[in-house]
Design an enzyme around this catalytic site. Sequence first.
Site, PDB file in Angstrom:
ATOM      1  N   ALA A 119       0.828  -1.209   0.000  1.00 22.92           N
ATOM      2  CA  ALA A 119       0.000   0.000   0.000  1.00 22.92           C
ATOM      3  C   ALA A 119       0.859   1.255   0.000  1.00 22.92           C
ATOM      4  O   ALA A 119       0.542   2.243  -0.643  1.00 22.92           O
ATOM      5  CB  ALA A 119      -0.928  -0.007   1.213  1.00 22.92           C
ATOM      6  N   GLU A 152       4.954   2.308  -6.352  1.00 24.51           N
ATOM      7  CA  GLU A 152       5.506   1.601  -7.503  1.00 24.51           C
ATOM      8  C   GLU A 152       5.436   2.521  -8.714  1.00 24.51           C
ATOM      9  O   GLU A 152       4.531   3.309  -8.858  1.00 24.51           O
ATOM     10  CB  GLU A 152       4.698   0.329  -7.806  1.00 24.51           C
ATOM     11  CG  GLU A 152       4.714  -0.723  -6.720  1.00 24.51           C
ATOM     12  CD  GLU A 152       3.543  -0.581  -5.764  1.00 24.51           C
ATOM     13  OE1 GLU A 152       2.840   0.437  -5.836  1.00 24.51           O
ATOM     14  OE2 GLU A 152       3.345  -1.509  -4.944  1.00 24.51           O
ATOM     15  N   ASP A 186      23.902  36.554 -26.285  1.00 27.81           N
ATOM     16  CA  ASP A 186      24.552  37.275 -27.373  1.00 27.81           C
ATOM     17  C   ASP A 186      23.528  38.172 -28.040  1.00 27.81           C
ATOM     18  O   ASP A 186      22.335  37.932 -27.935  1.00 27.81           O
ATOM     19  CB  ASP A 186      25.019  36.287 -28.452  1.00 27.81           C
ATOM     20  CG  ASP A 186      26.219  35.485 -28.009  1.00 27.81           C
ATOM     21  OD1 ASP A 186      26.970  35.993 -27.179  1.00 27.81           O
ATOM     22  OD2 ASP A 186      26.387  34.358 -28.512  1.00 27.81           O
ATOM     23  N   ASP A 193      -4.668   3.741 -11.340  1.00 26.83           N
ATOM     24  CA  ASP A 193      -3.912   4.989 -11.116  1.00 26.83           C
ATOM     25  C   ASP A 193      -2.906   5.306 -12.224  1.00 26.83           C
ATOM     26  O   ASP A 193      -2.482   6.443 -12.382  1.00 26.83           O
ATOM     27  CB  ASP A 193      -3.101   4.892  -9.803  1.00 26.83           C
ATOM     28  CG  ASP A 193      -3.885   5.442  -8.619  1.00 26.83           C
ATOM     29  OD1 ASP A 193      -5.052   5.824  -8.830  1.00 26.83           O
ATOM     30  OD2 ASP A 193      -3.320   5.501  -7.509  1.00 26.83           O
TER      31      ASP A 193
END
Length: 909
Positions: free
Chosen positions: A284, A288, A330, A731
């Site tokens: 949980a 990962e 420049d 997810d």
Amino acid sequence: MMEIHSLSPDEALAYLQSSNQGLSEEEALKRLKQQGPNKIEEVKNKSLLKLLIAQFSHYLALLLWIAVGLCFLSEYLHPGGGLMNLAIAILGVIFINAIFTFIQEYKAEKTIQALKKLLPFIIKVMRDGTVKEVPSENIVNGDILILREGDKVPADARLIEATDLKINDALLTGESRAKHRNPKEFYGNYLNSPNIIFAGTFIEKGLGKAVVYASGMNTELGKIAHLTKELHETVSPLQQEIKRLSKIISAIALAVGLFFFFLGFFIGTSFWQNFLFGIGIIIAIVPEGLLPTVSLSLALSSYRMAKKNALIKNLSSVESLGSVTVICTDKTGTLTQNKMHVEKSWTFESSNKDERNNQFDDFPMLQQGIQIKKKSASGLLIKIARFSNNAINDNGRYEGDPTEIALLKATESLSKNIKSERIHEIPFDSERKRMSTINKIDGTLLLLTKGAVETVLSLCSSIFSDDNIIPLNQEKKNTILQQYQAMMEESYRVMAFAYSELDPSLEKDYQKELKPKLNLESKLTFVGLIGMRDSPRPEVPEAIQKCQEAGIRVIMITGDAGKTALTIARQLGIVKNNPSVIEGPELDKLSDKMLIDKFSSGEIIFARVTPLHKMRIVTVLENNGEKVAVTGDGVNDAPALKKAHIGIAMGASGTDVAREAADMVLLDDNFASIVNAIEEGRTVFENIRKFITYIFASNIPELIPYLLCALFEIPLPLTIMQILAIDLGTDMFPALALGAEKPSKGIMTQPPRKAKEKLLNFKVLARAYLFLGPIESVAGLFGFFFVLKSGGWEWQSPLSSDSHLYMQATTTCLAGIIITQIANAFACRSSKESIFKVGFFSNRYILFGIASSIIIALFIIYTPLGNFIFGTAPLGLGTILVLLPFGIGLLVLDEARKFIIKRIKKNRG
Ligand code: ADP
Ligand code: MG
């Protein structure tokens, strides 16, 4: 092979079956087919297999392997204890995680490689008797390379001509001192031969021609390529931080897991029950897939930058860009278009002096049809401009330095009938600020010099005025300087032109390459001034304004004169008030402390500087805590490009050396592209925060069920498989989509990120762990107990883990988390801005991500296979309707939070 270094240049050419005219295109093509492309085989950073194996053997994976082992052990000791399923599930985690990570890293790697190909490497060679530009890959043996300062040598070659040639072979020998090279035969060791130049080295100074004798993998560089296969991989500080973070979180997870494992013993639950718990808690908490998502997000961002013409050479620069506080730029070519054209000129001719009273003229001052008098100031001016010039007109296609192209265009038709032979060149460099050539024109040997007015004028002892040469006195000098000032005030880039007649006997010396060491550039005769116009790039003023709003200072550093610089800086809005314009000599007198004081006290422009000055400015600013981006194009700019936080080289006009030293290459040389890249750099940092908030939020509703279960002896509301369904299923894609958010509107109106600011600060963590996460936990737990209660369950009554009611209850908890995470995907799109302002549909990846979430959820909840794997049961529409308000509630509460924070900020500021 033949000892090519001991041959004479002509013998070497003959040996390679080439000539001074170069190969014919036809022959070159034939040789290319035989020899293959001039390419060093891409040394792969890592083999794919290694990359894949790494995914199975890192810290977290090892932890999981141990868990799998323990599960199998338990299955062996207690057959049928239910841990077989868990073992398979954890194996699933390891595999899904490894493959997903692998794909992301592979994609990130591919993106970076694709970017490298965007930058072509163009070489000037002699073919069919003319100078041609060809890609480095098409170089073959026998090709004659035309090399000048700043070029990278594309293949091993034998010099056949050289003028003050120095090379830098640090890549091969590690030694950074420049070495002289010349075409003379050499009988010593081939590797030390001064007439050989190797692929991968740079021309540091001078000019040369060389005939190629080895290309691609046959070059010395190619031969050692396999030795250096392990090109060290750069890990950006951000990736390091994520790595460290993942380790810390995994350690915390392990500790919490162990704690509950032992707590279970204390309470008296069975060993395997506790074990299951421990694993659940670890899974949980561990985020990962965080690291690969970050890497991919950085890679995609560098890809977007490339589309906006800013090529990033390694990922760490992406994030460094976001924290830039000063851009040293420049002028010529970056702020201006570098498409110069000659507009004005001035000489000491009577027509000028009398009628116009020191007014400068439109160029050319000669009416059409009027012959150039053999000896007139305007005639001389045209000759110098035309012949002290390396630009070429290849059937209407102009090539070379823009300043010189402008001069060529302005003078070529006027000088059609003049015959000139170039004997020698003392090349331009930005330290000398001038260039001279020795030419034989109509039988006389002349030294033609052009360059910055101050420099050239200081070499003059006489002037050319009305057919004759008279001494240069102070009065005349003042007249010249007045003209110069007047032209600069109209923003012209002004150059001075001078010449001297040389002793004809010198010609032979130069032809024989004897090159007497004479101070040729002295006692010159001043001829005139030419004013060129180089218009500002139209996109620049807006980009400058963006920088100012974003708290980034823009400092112009130019080799051009102070007045011209100031006029252009005003036009572009870089300076608004009265800036200090510091010219090179004045800068030398300032101490570091005084320089910083000037920098802090107001607007500042640096003019007439050399690359050495540039290096000093960058160093002083960085020591003062600034994050400096600096642009550069020449060989001498390389140290400043390396030193700066972000070195930016020009892709279109710069030298190979500068591109090699830089962190970023501007494909279009345009200042505005730097600002776009900074915007991307800031965005990627924000985006990573967004998906971290998103991912971390769901860890709380995954963890809390375990805590409650352990502490209050309720049935476990969410199974391990269900946690995995969230972390590695629903997810995943919304998180990736958050990494692809476009730059937010406000991103360039806030000050640069502080160098010390960490990715994960208290605010980010608090929002995920203390605000969004708890709301989601309430949703999941409410759903769980709602279903249990309506199914007739009483507090602390036993509930079998394979009863339909229990399965429905955990499924509801899962659905609650998924629904609130969908709302959360919208909430996380901005940490401050209302979603109504950001727009629900403005990032279509989010919509795809959410669609993927829903499809995965439907599979888990409503298919027999999904039910079987995840221990779920189909839910009725009523249950879903009970959960929906939590999703809406999360959005509403987060909107309220955003609103309140805005209010507080407003009241404060
Ligand atoms: P910048 O590009 O910022 O103007 P450079 O270092 O390229 O700075 O040039 C410095 C000065 O040298 C210019 O202002 C000009 O007077 C002179 N210069 C530039 N290009 C050439 C050239 N090809 N030949 C001779 N002089 C040059
Ligand atoms: Mg220049």
